[in-house]
Design a protein around this motif. Structure first.
Motif, PDB file in Angstrom:
ATOM      1  N   TRP A   1      -8.705  44.418  31.413  1.00  0.00           N
ATOM      2  CA  TRP A   1      -9.266  45.376  32.106  1.00  0.00           C
ATOM      3  C   TRP A   1      -8.817  45.193  33.589  1.00  0.00           C
ATOM      4  O   TRP A   1      -9.187  43.952  34.172  1.00  0.00           O
ATOM      5  CB  TRP A   1     -10.523  45.751  31.850  1.00  0.00           C
ATOM      6  CG  TRP A   1     -11.065  46.010  30.338  1.00  0.00           C
ATOM      7  CD1 TRP A   1     -11.669  45.357  29.816  1.00  0.00           C
ATOM      8  CD2 TRP A   1     -10.460  46.996  29.738  1.00  0.00           C
ATOM      9  NE1 TRP A   1     -11.723  45.947  28.585  1.00  0.00           N
ATOM     10  CE2 TRP A   1     -10.865  47.081  28.459  1.00  0.00           C
ATOM     11  CE3 TRP A   1      -9.231  48.010  30.295  1.00  0.00           C
ATOM     12  CZ2 TRP A   1     -10.574  47.916  27.624  1.00  0.00           C
ATOM     13  CZ3 TRP A   1      -9.037  48.949  28.906  1.00  0.00           C
ATOM     14  CH2 TRP A   1      -9.624  48.920  27.536  1.00  0.00           C
TER      15      TRP A   1
ATOM     16  N   ILE B   1      -5.478  49.331  32.730  1.00  0.00           N
ATOM     17  CA  ILE B   1      -5.170  47.978  32.269  1.00  0.00           C
ATOM     18  C   ILE B   1      -4.295  47.268  33.089  1.00  0.00           C
ATOM     19  O   ILE B   1      -3.120  47.924  33.375  1.00  0.00           O
ATOM     20  CB  ILE B   1      -4.746  48.159  30.787  1.00  0.00           C
ATOM     21  CG1 ILE B   1      -5.822  48.814  29.742  1.00  0.00           C
ATOM     22  CG2 ILE B   1      -4.468  46.687  30.041  1.00  0.00           C
ATOM     23  CD1 ILE B   1      -5.086  49.033  28.266  1.00  0.00           C
TER      24      ILE B   1
ATOM     25  N   SER C   1      -7.657  47.697  22.247  1.00  0.00           N
ATOM     26  CA  SER C   1      -8.046  46.729  23.627  1.00  0.00           C
ATOM     27  C   SER C   1      -9.344  46.933  23.962  1.00  0.00           C
ATOM     28  O   SER C   1      -9.698  46.207  24.849  1.00  0.00           O
ATOM     29  CB  SER C   1      -6.920  47.002  24.478  1.00  0.00           C
ATOM     30  OG  SER C   1      -5.593  46.865  24.059  1.00  0.00           O
TER      31      SER C   1
END
Length: 525
Positions: free
Chosen positions: A425, A439, A524
């Protein structure tokens, strides 16, 4: 006893093979019969005859094999199998009368279907007949009561008469593998793949008979094999050579009993659990666990592509369309022990397996199948060539290719390679909470022309995304080394997968291969 063969159960068994033992010996120029082996009658053999045999079988209904002595074989589980050792004196070519000693695998729960193994000399073949006297059974002494018509599960090829280590093994269905130039088993190859990752059950044809033959080259063993399955038969000729590297020249002549929806040529099977790309705290004490970390492609147009592997939340199929590919492979690029920290299984030494077509393959695609896993004993990665031409019942196809079991895939043309893919992140100071739809990617490149660039060279990262917004693209030399890093931020739009592409460039010159990555956003988060 459940005899259902699934990819998971079969491949788990195949992964256990490196810890099982084996050795070798054979027939001399006059088919002299060495002590310690029992032989069948002499019979003529040639590859043309094998091809004709496979063609005849394809015109007949498939006969599914039956498991004889199933209750007793089921008692030979993994631990019992470890106890069963082939006696040194019951080995093929143990006295130097062949290129390498060959040892035999015993049947058991994981591999209950027998194969026949023949030694060939000057066009004459004799079957090596199973006998329980060929094995020691240790604590599995109950298995010594098996009859002498049982058959073998497969075989291994040793380095030499004085070494117990083996460099090549055939065991289970049409699976085989080599320890390669780094002398460590990992990835496997198969004779053929049929209907992988389709709603219907995957088919696992079997090598049912092998003919082992010396050659004029003392470093080479010639392996002929008959493939049988519900949808096809095949005649295989495999010329396996071990010097500094291990190569196998393969000719596969296939005869189709049935129409096949998805044919996979030169299939490779490996394991990817986690790496620096997708490692999460609490999974495992090791930083990385994988037999391969990426799919490498050399297209017919000459482009070099690197696709890092995923452990996705669902079965993921990626197709890379091509015409006459120059090669492809599943690679293990990370060769640093510190990045694995496993001093028992040595993932840093697992071989790269590269497929080189020896003739034009026409139109088709390299397909990559990624299957979710939460355990390192599950092979969950498959790659193969899928021809565009349809496969109809009654057809015949021949494929010729070379397998390279190496440390690194071929480097021509010499371009920088992707050696790490990292993401996380984006952190923006003083702006909590962090934006989960943004991201950050860090791609490391090394080798090729990057080795000789000045750190101030105006290298550019060229990146694109099919959806979303890319920001903050930059490239720079990592402090203290010759690696270059490319950074960018992706702002997601929606929760669908995003195909990403990137490479390094200096002016009009590409400095690196092309990095491709299918980001799955919800995996993710």
């Amino acid at each position: 006893m459940n005899r259902d063969l699934t990819r998971r159960s079969f491949l788990t068994g195949a992964l256990l093979a490196p810890w099982l033992s084996l050795v070798g010996q054979s027939a001399r120029s006059e088919m002299e019969l060495p002590a310690g082996l029992e032989w069948g009658p002499a019979q003529p053999f040639s590859f043309d005859g094998l091809r004709q045999q496979a063609q005849r079988l394809a015109t007949q209904p498939y006969q599914a094999p039956s498991i004889r002595h199933a209750d007793l074989l089921d008692r030979i589980d993994y631990d019992a199998h470890l106890e069963i050792q082939c006696r040194p004196e019951a080995a093929l070519w143990r006295q130097g009368d062949g290129p390498y000693p060959v040892r035999f695998f015993h049947l058991g729960r994981l591999f209950p279907l027998p194969v026949k193994i023949y030694a060939v000399q000057a066009g004459t073949a004799r079957e090596v007949r199973y006998s329980s006297r060929m094995f020691t059974f240790g604590k599995a002494d109950f298995a010594a009561a098996l009859p002498d018509d049982l058959g073998f599960a497969g075989f291994r090829v040793l380095h030499s008469r004085t070494e117990e280590r083996d460099w090549l093994a055939f065991l289970g269905a049409s699976y085989f593998r080599s320890a390669g130039e780094l002398d460590q088993y990992g990835i496997s190859a198969r004779g053929i793949a049929i209907d992988t990752a389709l709603p219907s059950a995957e088919e696992f044809p079997r090598f049912t008979q092998f003919w082992l033959e010396p050659t004029a080259d003392p470093h080479t063993i010639l392996i002929h094999a008959l493939l049988e399955g519900p949808s096809l038969t095949g005649a295989y000729r495999i010329r396996a050579t071990r010097q500094e590297r291990v190569t196998m020249d393969i000719e596969a002549v296939l005869f189709f009993r049935a129409t096949i929806s998805r044919l996979g040529v030169a299939p490779l099977t490996s394991m990817f659990w986690f790496s620096e790309t997708n490692h999460q705290p609490g999974w495992d004490w090791r930083p990385e666990v994988h037999d391969s970390d990426g799919l490498a492609l050399w297209t017919g147009a000459g482009e070099r592509i690197w696709r890092p592997l995923n452990n996705p939340p669902f079965v993921q199929i990626s197709s890379f369309l091509d015409h006459n590919p120059r090669g492809f492979g599943l690679s293990q690029r990370d060769r640093q022990f510190e990045n694995y920290q496993d001093d028992r299984v040595f993932y840093e030494r697992r071989p790269t397996l590269w497929v080189e077509p020896l003739e034009p393959w026409g139109e088709g695609a390299v397909q990559l199948i990624e299957i979710p896993t939460n355990y390192e004993m599950n092979d969950n990665i498959v790659a193969y060539w899928a021809p565009n031409s349809s496969v109809q019942a009654g057809a015949t196809q021949t494929f010729r290719y070379r397998l390279h079991w190496v440390a690194d895939e071929p480097a021509d043309p010499p371009l920088g390679q992707v050696i790490a893919t990292r993401m996380g992140w984006t952190t923006i100071p003083k702006t909590p909470p962090r934006p989960v739809h943004r991201i950050w990617f860090a791609l490391d490149f090394a080798g090729g022309p990057l080795e000789h660039l000045d750190s101030q060279a105006p290298v550019q990262l060229v990146a694109s995304a099919k959806r979303g917004i890319l920001r903050s693209l930059n490239a720079f030399q990592v402090v203290g080394g010759r690696r270059w890093r490319g950074n960018f931020e992706l702002e997601l739009e929606g929760g669908e997968p995003v195909d990403l592409r990137a490479y390094l460039r200096l002016g009009d010159q590409a400095l690196s291969e092309t990095w491709l990555y299918p980001l799955i956003p919800h995996s993710s988060s």
